[in-house]
Design a protein around this motif. Structure first.
Motif, PDB file in Angstrom:
ATOM      1  N   ARG A  81       0.822  -1.207   0.000  1.00 28.88           N
ATOM      2  CA  ARG A  81       0.000   0.000   0.000  1.00 28.88           C
ATOM      3  C   ARG A  81       0.862   1.266   0.000  1.00 28.88           C
ATOM      4  NH1 ARG A  81      -5.239  -1.640   3.820  1.00 28.88           N
ATOM      5  NH2 ARG A  81      -5.406  -3.793   3.041  1.00 28.88           N
ATOM      6  N   ASP A  84       1.875   1.696  -3.556  1.00 23.96           N
ATOM      7  CA  ASP A  84       0.779   2.278  -4.339  1.00 23.96           C
ATOM      8  C   ASP A  84       0.768   3.797  -4.217  1.00 23.96           C
ATOM      9  OD1 ASP A  84      -0.088  -0.137  -5.289  1.00 23.96           O
ATOM     10  OD2 ASP A  84      -1.637  -0.419  -3.757  1.00 23.96           O
ATOM     11  N   ASP A  88       1.331   6.613  -7.150  1.00 20.08           N
ATOM     12  CA  ASP A  88       0.385   7.683  -7.471  1.00 20.08           C
ATOM     13  C   ASP A  88       1.087   8.985  -7.835  1.00 20.08           C
ATOM     14  OD1 ASP A  88      -1.790   6.049  -7.084  1.00 20.08           O
ATOM     15  OD2 ASP A  88      -2.081   6.622  -4.992  1.00 20.08           O
TER      16      ASP A  88
END
Length: 344
Positions: A81, A84, A88
């Motif tokens: 996570r 991620d 972004d």
């Protein structure tokens, strides 16, 4: 005979200082310490966690290679996570530094579309080298370094990340300030740490068992930071455009004892300075029964909640967007939402 005389007003002022600072001041005034030694002791942050004990716990856990790999599920999930969030950001970094890298959980989640090189910094040599033979999609460099005291040149890093290690840092503001200094202008820091509501089931069960068996509460679970404090820490460290969000990961275990076993195998055992060296068997059995009575699932398992606080902060740079001056708006919110507004 020499007498160290201190004015009464100064006595009242020093009485309000922390104990460690008063002891350092006493040694300095009696000539036992130099001025530099006094400043170093007085400025030292309050130690909640035993960093040496934490390093030993991580090393002991990593030395049991197979068992350690079986409990990588939480760190691997949080690292994915964090990756991620790094993905972004529409940039490709040459080098990314990870503080508190553990056994290389973030390295599993990144690829060469995100960066060329990942520098893994970890204070436990055993944890850092557990998977030294593993091949990753990016080049990996390993450095033995305490994440509480990162040592990098000023304005030398494009991005710094930290996944599930900051909750053991004593001086969080100092760590974040060092990170901000090491970042280039408009460099980014992305972190993830356990939040204050983590393991509330275990915490409450142990507290109730302690009260029932011993008539008091012991420091069984380490104190954790709340989400509202993280934004203040980023601002205090000089970060800008800060973002903080929460995520709960619930893992089901056969019993409370299985949960405690996994926590120890992760190297996440209690490392509070004032921790008790052991827990009595009857207290542990009582806590397990309370845990099952209060939180048991329909299938007989018990849940454990891990609250993860994610944070993003940027080093200030003139190119970053800034809010418009107060009163410069040209459109009314009332007109925007098609409602009537009146001046007060």
């Amino acid at each position: 005979m020499s007498v160290n005389w201190v004015p009464r007003g100064l006595q009242r002022a020093t009485a309000q200082l922390p104990v460690a600072t008063r002891l350092a001041l006493r040694n300095y005034s009696s000539g036992k310490d130099t001025a530099r030694e006094f400043i170093d002791k007085a400025a030292k942050p309050f130690e909640v966690f035993d960093r040496n004990a934490k390093r030993m716990q991580r090393s002991r856990a990593a030395s049991r290679t197979q068992t350690s790999r079986e409990v990588d599920y939480l760190r691997d999930e949080v690292a994915a996570r964090v990756a991620d969030r790094l993905l972004d950001i529409k940039r490709r970094y040459h080098t990314v530094v990870e503080l508190g890298a553990g056994c290389g959980h973030l390295a599993k989640a990144v690829d060469d579309d995100m960066m060329d090189k990942l520098i893994m910094c970890e204070m436990s040599p055993q944890a850092l080298s557990r998977d030294v033979d593993t091949q990753y999609d990016v080049e990996v460099e390993r450095r033995v370094m305490d994440e509480e005291m990162p040592q990098f040149e000023d304005e030398s890093l494009d991005a710094v990340v930290s996944s599930l290690s900051m909750h053991w840092v004593n001086d969080l503001p100092g760590m974040l300030i060092r990170v901000r200094k090491a970042l280039v202008p408009d460099g980014v820091f992305i972190g993830a740490m356990l939040g204050g509501d983590s393991l509330f089931e275990l915490r409450s069960s142990l507290q109730l068992a302690d009260v029932e068996r011993d008539g008091g509460i012991a420091a069984r679970v380490s104190p954790l930071t709340s989400s509202r404090d993280v934004g203040n820490l980023l601002s205090r460290a000089g970060m800008t455009l800060s973002t903080v969000d929460l995520d709960d990961i619930v893992v089901n275990y056969p019993s409370m004892l299985h949960l405690i076993s996994d926590i120890n195998s992760m190297g996440e055992g209690n490392a509070v300075v004032q921790r008790l060296p052991f827990i009595k068997r009857d207290t542990l059995v009582a806590a397990s029964a309370i845990y099952k009575e209060l939180y048991q699932n329909e299938d007989g398992t018990v849940p454990a909640t891990f609250q993860i606080i994610y944070m993003i902060g940027w080093k200030p740079d003139p190119s970053q967007p800034k809010p418009l001056p107060r009163g410069s708006g040209k459109a009314s919110l009332g007109e925007l939402f098609d409602t009537k507004s009146q001046k007060l």
